[in-house]
Design an enzyme around this catalytic site. Structure first.
Site, PDB file in Angstrom:
ATOM      1  CD  GLN A  25     -32.080  24.078  -9.001  1.00 56.26           C
ATOM      2  OE1 GLN A  25     -32.765  23.003  -8.922  1.00 56.26           O
ATOM      3  NE2 GLN A  25     -30.782  23.866  -8.315  1.00 56.26           N
ATOM      4  CG  MET A  46     -32.289  20.493  -6.947  1.00 56.95           C
ATOM      5  SD  MET A  46     -30.246  20.942  -6.832  1.00 56.95           S
ATOM      6  CE  MET A  46     -30.106  21.001  -4.970  1.00 56.95           C
ATOM      7  CD  GLU A  47     -28.186  17.943  -4.618  1.00 60.63           C
ATOM      8  OE1 GLU A  47     -28.665  17.615  -5.832  1.00 60.63           O
ATOM      9  OE2 GLU A  47     -27.224  18.386  -4.510  1.00 60.63           O
ATOM     10  CG  HIS A  53     -26.210  12.085  -9.262  1.00 60.85           C
ATOM     11  ND1 HIS A  53     -24.969  12.082  -9.544  1.00 60.85           N
ATOM     12  CD2 HIS A  53     -26.752  13.269  -8.944  1.00 60.85           C
ATOM     13  CE1 HIS A  53     -24.529  13.304  -9.290  1.00 60.85           C
ATOM     14  NE2 HIS A  53     -25.601  14.091  -8.853  1.00 60.85           N
ATOM     15  CD  GLU A  54     -30.076  14.414  -8.524  1.00 52.78           C
ATOM     16  OE1 GLU A  54     -29.519  15.104  -7.473  1.00 52.78           O
ATOM     17  OE2 GLU A  54     -29.627  14.665  -9.676  1.00 52.78           O
ATOM     18  CG  HIS A  92     -26.693  14.490  -4.130  1.00 52.63           C
ATOM     19  ND1 HIS A  92     -25.452  15.224  -4.056  1.00 52.63           N
ATOM     20  CD2 HIS A  92     -26.856  14.843  -5.466  1.00 52.63           C
ATOM     21  CE1 HIS A  92     -24.953  15.653  -4.845  1.00 52.63           C
ATOM     22  NE2 HIS A  92     -25.764  15.717  -6.032  1.00 52.63           N
ATOM     23  CD  GLU A 130     -23.337  17.658  -7.592  1.00 56.47           C
ATOM     24  OE1 GLU A 130     -23.367  16.186  -8.094  1.00 56.47           O
ATOM     25  OE2 GLU A 130     -24.172  18.008  -7.169  1.00 56.47           O
ATOM     26  CG  ASP A 136     -25.147  28.531 -10.725  1.00 57.66           C
ATOM     27  OD1 ASP A 136     -25.230  27.883  -9.886  1.00 57.66           O
ATOM     28  OD2 ASP A 136     -26.179  29.354 -11.272  1.00 57.66           O
ATOM     29  CE1 TYR A 152     -22.872  16.459 -10.910  1.00 55.87           C
ATOM     30  CE2 TYR A 152     -21.696  18.343 -11.519  1.00 55.87           C
ATOM     31  CZ  TYR A 152     -22.727  17.824 -11.058  1.00 55.87           C
ATOM     32  OH  TYR A 152     -23.741  18.329 -10.564  1.00 55.87           O
ATOM     33  NE  ARG A 185     -30.984  16.642 -18.045  1.00 58.57           N
ATOM     34  CZ  ARG A 185     -30.617  15.202 -17.946  1.00 58.57           C
ATOM     35  NH1 ARG A 185     -31.671  14.612 -18.782  1.00 58.57           N
ATOM     36  NH2 ARG A 185     -29.563  14.595 -17.612  1.00 58.57           N
TER      37      ARG A 185
HETATM   38  N1  BES Z   1     -27.098  19.207  -7.459  1.00 58.55           N
HETATM   39  C1  BES Z   1     -26.780  18.792  -8.643  1.00 58.55           C
HETATM   40  C2  BES Z   1     -27.536  19.837  -9.713  1.00 58.55           C
HETATM   41  C3  BES Z   1     -26.978  21.249  -9.395  1.00 58.55           C
HETATM   42  C4  BES Z   1     -25.624  21.424  -9.234  1.00 58.55           C
HETATM   43  C5  BES Z   1     -27.945  22.274  -9.608  1.00 58.55           C
HETATM   44  C6  BES Z   1     -25.058  22.758  -9.086  1.00 58.55           C
HETATM   45  C7  BES Z   1     -27.233  23.576  -9.456  1.00 58.55           C
HETATM   46  C8  BES Z   1     -25.911  24.001  -9.192  1.00 58.55           C
HETATM   47  C9  BES Z   1     -27.533  17.265  -9.081  1.00 58.55           C
HETATM   48  O1  BES Z   1     -27.333  16.417  -8.228  1.00 58.55           O
HETATM   49  C10 BES Z   1     -27.138  16.983 -10.360  1.00 58.55           C
HETATM   50  O2  BES Z   1     -25.641  16.595 -10.215  1.00 58.55           O
HETATM   51  N2  BES Z   1     -27.514  16.659 -11.431  1.00 58.55           N
HETATM   52  C11 BES Z   1     -27.161  16.216 -12.673  1.00 58.55           C
HETATM   53  C12 BES Z   1     -27.363  14.721 -12.842  1.00 58.55           C
HETATM   54  C13 BES Z   1     -26.408  13.632 -12.517  1.00 58.55           C
HETATM   55  C14 BES Z   1     -27.142  12.517 -12.890  1.00 58.55           C
HETATM   56  C15 BES Z   1     -25.113  14.083 -12.920  1.00 58.55           C
HETATM   57  C16 BES Z   1     -27.684  16.845 -13.895  1.00 58.55           C
HETATM   58  O3  BES Z   1     -28.864  17.722 -13.643  1.00 58.55           O
HETATM   59  O4  BES Z   1     -27.488  16.734 -14.841  1.00 58.55           O
HETATM   60 ZN    ZN Z   2     -25.475  15.832  -8.133  1.00 57.29          ZN
END
Ligand code: BES
Ligand code: ZN
Length: 599
Positions: free
Chosen positions: A136, A267-268, A292-293, A296, A315, A370, A378, A553
């Site tokens: 990841q 994760m996209e 969502h993915e 991206h 996002e 992070d 978002y 998660r």
């Molecule tokens: N790219 C993100 C996940 C991410 C962001 C990982 C920043 C590490 C650092 C992914 O596209 C995402 O936004 N996932 C969301 C799901 C979504 C439906 C809002 C999640 O994992 O909750």
């Molecule tokens: Zn995302």
């Protein structure tokens, strides 16, 4: 190709002088030592004639040797210095270049603690027979398994050769061969230039199941059928997105379902979205994550945030696209529900966050990127795009966005680049008064939510809230509520609408009527467990424990720990559960939950 002008505070790389254009990767996957052993060969381009050093990012890597070549044939070793490690950024790797060097080969091993890799025991998989590993990389974890210029402003193509134990299959964010035999060696190629945070690898007992000619699912054998059924609308989503925003540029779109310790929803990774199994609900109710993915593939993978302070460009745009896809495939009522639930989530998040973290164009200097992963990029980001759509009309905004994806395709851009393009291509045709009323600067640079934020409203959810209030007020029993037609989103609204404080009788009444403690839907179970912790509802504790041990998660588990530590009893329960759960969590979830429990 234009080079990033924005300085990326989260990379030691020097792409303004020497930039990496292509990677050739070769690894042995060593489950016994929890390590990747191998080489990364980096093709470089010199942008400054005087440059004599290539600077890369690393974290916890052991570098054995670095070699250079001028001609791709003859390699000679060169001097390198691995600098001191910064707790957030890792350690810079400075490599001395000869004048004619065209490629640099780093021979290295990863650490068992690599922040971007999780190594799973057999017991943590669905099949229990084989180990599993996955990476990841977002935001700055690629450097923990590949030495590279780990900045979203630098794009590379790549090829990889991966050697695995013979029963296992390797997959990457690249062209995968679903029918490749389990020979212990797999090769991959990613021809489109991508930023480092999109490089991804997984190895496990994986099977493939096609969903359409260009979509499919990889998962463990016992999961692959249910995953394919859950995600069968993926092709329809792709077609809808292409109608709205232009061609899908990555050929195939497959999903990889990971074991439940995967720290995110999805994760996209290009061509191969990584997804949590907790969205396989059996009724497609959580497939908004696929929308969502997939989105991206346009917003993020094609047009990429140049630095992590521009993360809302990835996002916010993606949530906006996700909603448009959802509207095309599942209709407006469903979008209204998602938007309404999220509007409440955003309000809660804004109430919790310090002012600087409420800003879209957030200042992350000196911080871990992070930390920027809040609901703000978002959901506040989505609202800004919604406001633009409402202001100029859907047709005009759609053609603007389509042109935006074409114009910036395969490039990494800053918030400033977006604003310039927006003003040139869209706002220049709009009356000044209307433009001023947008308060664009306030949206991007100020905390809070501007007063012109679009509202969300769902008739269905309003009806649910009314029913919840009638039940809470004692007007009607739980059993007499008309819940038969409720979808998951309505159940989520119900659980958000009931008062935070409930009596023991009320908790039991809800549980008896609706079986919440045994809810199969991971999101419904999550909200119920939160309610159970708040109200000390003991019958839910065994489920709470198994939920927190099975699922890693972060979004589903962190709020439960946050709620537990508010009381002495709860804290003791959290500590006991976490002692058992922690070894199975991903490093990202471990670090978040360690914070909650001050470990
Ligand atoms: N790219 C993100 C996940 C991410 C962001 C990982 C920043 C590490 C650092 C992914 O596209 C995402 O936004 N996932 C969301 C799901 C979504 C439906 C809002 C999640 O994992 O909750
Ligand atoms: Zn995302």
């Amino acid at each position: 190709m234009p080079q990033p002008v924005a300085r990326d505070l989260h990379s030691y790389g020097n792409p303004g002088e020497v930039v990496v254009r292509h990677l050739d990767l070769e690894w042995d996957i060593r489950f016994d030592r929890r390590a990747l052993d191998g080489t990364a060969t980096l093709e470089i381009e010199r942008l400054s004639e005087s440059a004599d050093t290539l600077r890369l990012d690393t974290r916890d890597l052991s570098v054995a040797a670095v070699h250079l070549t001028d001609d791709g044939q003859n390699w000679s070793s060169t001097r390198f210095v691995l600098g001191n490690a910064d707790p957030i950024l890792g350690a810079p790797l400075e490599i001395s270049l000869s004048t004619g060097a065209t490629s640099v080969r780093v021979t290295y091993s990863t650490s068992p603690n690599a922040s971007g890799v999780q190594w799973l025991e057999c017991s943590q998989t669905a099949g229990k027979q084989h180990p599993f590993m996955f990476t990841q990389s977002q935001a700055i974890h690629a450097r923990s398994w590949i030495p590279l210029q780990d900045s979203p402003g630098v794009r590379v193509t790549y090829r990889a050769t991966v050697r695995t134990p013979s029963a296992l299959r390797a997959v990457m964010s690249a062209a995968n061969q679903a029918d490749a035999p389990l020979s212990g060696e797999f090769t991959f190629e990613m021809r489109q230039p991508i930023p480092s945070y999109l490089i991804a690898l997984a190895v496990g007992d994986l099977q493939f199941r096609a969903m359409s000619s260009r979509t499919g699912v990889y998962a463990e054998p016992s999961v692959v059928e249910s995953a394919a059924a859950e995600f069968e609308d993926t092709e329809a989503m792709m077609a809808a997105t292409e109608r709205l925003y232009g061609p899908y540029r990555w050929e195939r779109y497959d999903l990889l379902v990971l074991p439940p310790s995967f720290p995110f929803g999805g994760m996209e990774n290009p061509r191969l979205t990584f997804a949590t199994p907790t969205i396989i609900a059996g009724d497609k109710s959580l497939v908004v994550l696929v929308a969502h993915e997939l989105a991206h593939s346009w917003s993020g993978n094609l047009v990429t945030n140049a630095t992590w302070r521009d993360f809302w460009l990835n996002e916010g745009f993606t949530v906006y696209l996700e909603r448009r896809i959802l509207e095309e495939v599942f209709g407006r009522a469903r979008v209204d529900m998602e938007a309404t639930l999220d509007r409440a989530t955003l309000a809660e998040e804004l109430a919790r966050l310090e002012s600087p973290d409420q800003i879209l164009h957030v200042d992350l200097s000196g911080r871990d990127p992070d930390d920027g992963m809040t609901q703000v990029p978002y959901l506040k980001g989505e609202l800004l795009l919604r406001l633009l759509e409402n202001t100029v009309g859907r047709a005009r905004f759609d053609s603007f966005l389509r042109a935006y994806f074409d114009h910036f395709a395969f490039r990494s851009i800053t918030t400033g680049d977006f604003v310039v393009y927006l003003e040139d291509q869209l706002l220049s045709e709009v009356e000044t008064g209307v433009v001023d009323a947008l308060q664009l600067d306030s949206w991007l640079e100020e905390p809070g939510l501007p007063a012109n934020a679009p509202l969300a409203e769902s008739d269905a959810l309003t009806r649910v809230a009314v029913q919840a209030a009638r039940w809470a007020g004692g007007e009607v029993t739980a059993g007499a509520l008309d819940t038969a037609p409720w979808t998951t989103q309505e159940w989520l609204q119900f659980l958000t609408s009931v008062p935070d404080t409930l009596t023991a009788d009320q908790m039991r009444e809800l549980d008896d009527a609706f079986g919440f403690t045994q809810a199969g839907n991971s999101e419904v179970a999550h909200l119920w467990l939160l309610t159970a912790i708040r109200n000390h509802y003991a019958p839910a504790y065994p489920r709470l424990e198994s939920y927190l041990i099975e699922i890693g998660r972060r979004k589903l588990i962190k709020p439960l720990y946050d709620e537990l530590v508010k009381t002495t009893d709860g804290r003791a329960r959290a500590e006991a559960i976490y002692d058992r759960a922690r070894p199975g969590y991903h490093p990202i979830s471990v670090s978040s939950i360690d914070d909650v429990l001050s470990r």
